[in-house]
Design a protein around this motif. Structure first.
Motif, mmCIF file in Angstrom:
data_model
loop_
_atom_site.group_PDB
_atom_site.id
_atom_site.type_symbol
_atom_site.label_atom_id
_atom_site.label_comp_id
_atom_site.label_asym_id
_atom_site.label_seq_id
_atom_site.Cartn_x
_atom_site.Cartn_y
_atom_site.Cartn_z
ATOM 1 N N VAL A 1 -6.142 1.055 -1.692
ATOM 2 C CA VAL A 1 -5.121 2.077 -1.963
ATOM 3 C C VAL A 1 -4.505 1.826 -3.345
ATOM 4 N N GLY A 2 -4.279 0.555 -3.659
ATOM 5 C CA GLY A 2 -3.710 0.199 -4.960
ATOM 6 C C GLY A 2 -4.593 0.657 -6.107
ATOM 7 N N LEU B 1 -3.681 3.735 5.410
ATOM 8 C CA LEU B 1 -2.395 3.060 5.610
ATOM 9 C C LEU B 1 -1.857 3.261 7.019
ATOM 10 N N MET C 1 -5.864 7.604 1.292
ATOM 11 C CA MET C 1 -4.868 6.527 1.171
ATOM 12 C C MET C 1 -3.934 6.559 2.386
ATOM 13 N N ALA D 1 -4.799 -2.231 1.415
ATOM 14 C CA ALA D 1 -3.793 -2.281 0.348
ATOM 15 C C ALA D 1 -4.453 -2.386 -1.030
ATOM 16 N N TYR E 1 1.646 -2.849 -8.140
ATOM 17 C CA TYR E 1 1.283 -2.801 -6.709
ATOM 18 C C TYR E 1 -0.147 -3.296 -6.500
ATOM 19 N N TRP E 2 -1.040 -2.877 -7.403
ATOM 20 C CA TRP E 2 -2.454 -3.277 -7.261
ATOM 21 C C TRP E 2 -2.577 -4.798 -7.404
ATOM 22 N N SER F 1 -1.130 -6.559 -4.391
ATOM 23 C CA SER F 1 -1.879 -6.381 -3.134
ATOM 24 C C SER F 1 -2.926 -7.469 -2.915
ATOM 25 N N GLY G 1 0.836 -1.217 0.000
ATOM 26 C CA GLY G 1 0.000 0.000 0.000
ATOM 27 C C GLY G 1 0.862 1.255 0.000
ATOM 28 N N GLN G 2 1.931 1.234 0.787
ATOM 29 C CA GLN G 2 2.823 2.397 0.846
ATOM 30 C C GLN G 2 3.498 2.618 -0.510
ATOM 31 N N SER H 1 2.222 1.901 -3.373
ATOM 32 C CA SER H 1 1.187 2.502 -4.231
ATOM 33 C C SER H 1 1.082 3.999 -3.963
#
Ligand SMILES: Cc1cc2nc3c(=O)[nH]c(=O)nc-3n(C[C@H](O)[C@H](O)[C@H](O)COP(=O)(O)OP(=O)(O)OC[C@H]3O[C@@H](n4cnc5c(N)ncnc54)[C@H](O)[C@@H]3O)c2cc1C
Length: 366
Positions: A315-316, A277, A273, A312, A337-338, A341, A239-240, A242
């Motif tokens: 956020v992604g 997180l 986001m 995650a 990232y998505w 996740s 998530g971070q 992303s």
């Protein structure tokens, strides 16, 4: 960790993802940093770090590559940890130093083609025959199923006793009767190796029982509690990652004559986001701290895993949206990232299973 991940992993991440390459060449460098035996005591060659250290390591790896994070998490939190916590002295001496030094890659096999969430129903059987255990059955989704050297395998030794008849076994790569299935072609975390296993009259010495016969599922469920914290950490890291790329892109991309970060609609996304997180990170750190303090954390590890993994994925998706059409291309990291996740809501117990555990804990503590 952050420097290492950016220097040694980031430049190869997309290439490993595309080729579905498990970076075995990275293992000695991971081992040199203590990452192949993170919580294992120094007596067995481990780094003897705590769970909170472990969580921060997984978070920083996942911020750069979910696949590497998944592999390090499974090797440590599942395989090595099961041997360290439940193994006999001679088993720890035999297997842990090689796992910690990166000479062996660890795998842990509970899930079967017909039994995932319902782990107590597993059908792999083990029977004692002339001083050997003979195992028959199939495992699915085993992380390091095709590249692993040492396998912790759960099998039923007393099927009539259901979950209370499950035993954990140690099986070495190359044991006749143990074969790896095809490497799975995954949506995300593609640098991590995932494959099924087949056990066909696989004979192992009687002494390869890990822990006590019949207590394999109880041990596995305790191991999964730690595994959930590591999956939560992975979710926070992904998530971070992303958010990092969305933040950067929002300042660079201009539309209507100004950076898109000037638009409140984009700012609100970034704010949400960050908020989700932060919540996920502190829940994860708290669960890790409880485990470090040897306190019961069944509720907290499931809450952390559930909240962090759902965060995650959400956020992604926002990161892809902030990238517009470019978020759909592999030229930018948002789509990876998505994809990476999503495993967090599935592995080590799906989100639905976490909700069952959370509700059970709530109802039973009243
Ligand atoms: C990349 C990856 C790596 C993995 N690594 C490992 C590993 O190293 N070792 C290992 O043993 N396993 C591993 N797994 C397996 C993972 O733990 C299982 O996929 C997971 O437990 C879910 O099991 P399943 O896939 O059979 O889904 P199922 O159990 O068939 O679930 C299907 C759907 O039904 C829902 N469902 C099931 N039961 C209930 C219920 N009672 N109430 C409500 N909903 C329910 C689930 O939430 C899910 O949405 C891995 C999986 C992946 C994807």
């Amino acid at each position: 960790m952050r420097d290492f991940a950016r220097r040694e992993i980031a430049p190869h991440s997309l290439e490993w993802d595309e080729a579905q390459h498990f970076p075995i060449e990275l293992v000695p460098r991971l081992a040199a940093l203590g990452l192949m035996g993170i919580t294992i005591s120094q007596q067995y060659g481990g780094a003897e770090m705590g769970i909170l250290d472990f969580v921060i390591i997984i978070e920083e790896l996942a911020r750069v590559d979910g696949g590497v994070a998944l592999s390090v998490a499974a090797h440590n939190a599942l395989c090595a940890s099961h041997i360290f916590r439940f193994g006999a002295q001679d088993q720890k001496k035999k297997y842990l130093p090689a796992l910690a030094a990166g000479g062996s890659v660890g795998a842990w096999a509970l899930t079967e083609p017909g039994f995932g969430s319902h782990a107590a129903g597993i059908q792999t059987r083990a029977r004692l025959e002339g001083g050997f255990w003979v195992l028959n059955g199939a495992k699915s989704f085993t992380t390091h199923g095709s590249c692993g050297d040492i396998f912790v395998v759960m099998a039923s030794t007393s099927p009539e006793q259901g979950g209370r008849g499950i035993t954990a076994f140690l099986i070495e790569k190359g044991t006749p009767g143990l074969t790896s299935g095809k490497k799975e072609n995954k949506l995300g975390c593609r640098a991590s190796d995932t494959a099924g296993l087949t056990l066909e009259d696989c004979r192992i010495p009687e002494g390869n029982v890990l822990g006590k016969a019949g207590e394999g599922l109880t041990a596995a469920l305790q191991i999964l509690e730690g595994g959930r914290i590591s999956m939560a950490a992975m979710a926070v890291g992904i998530g971070q990652g992303s958010l990092d790329c969305a933040l950067k892109y929002s300042k660079e991309r201009e539309q209507f004559g100004r950076p898109i970060s000037d638009f409140q609609g984009v700012q609100f996304k970034l704010a949400q986001m960050e908020s989700r997180l932060q919540a996920a990170r502190w829940l994860t750190y708290r669960a890790a701290w409880l485990q470090d303090s040897q306190r019961r954390c069944t509720l907290e590890s499931s809450v952390a895993k559930y909240v962090a993994s759902e965060a995650a994925v959400w956020v992604g998706e926002q990161a892809v949206q902030i990238h517009g059409g470019y978020g759909y291309l592999k030229d930018y990291p948002a789509e990876k990232y998505w994809r990476d996740s999503k495993v967090c809501t599935l592995g080590e117990g799906t989100s639905e299973i976490q909700k069952i555990i959370i509700a059970r804990e709530l109802l039973h503590s009243q």
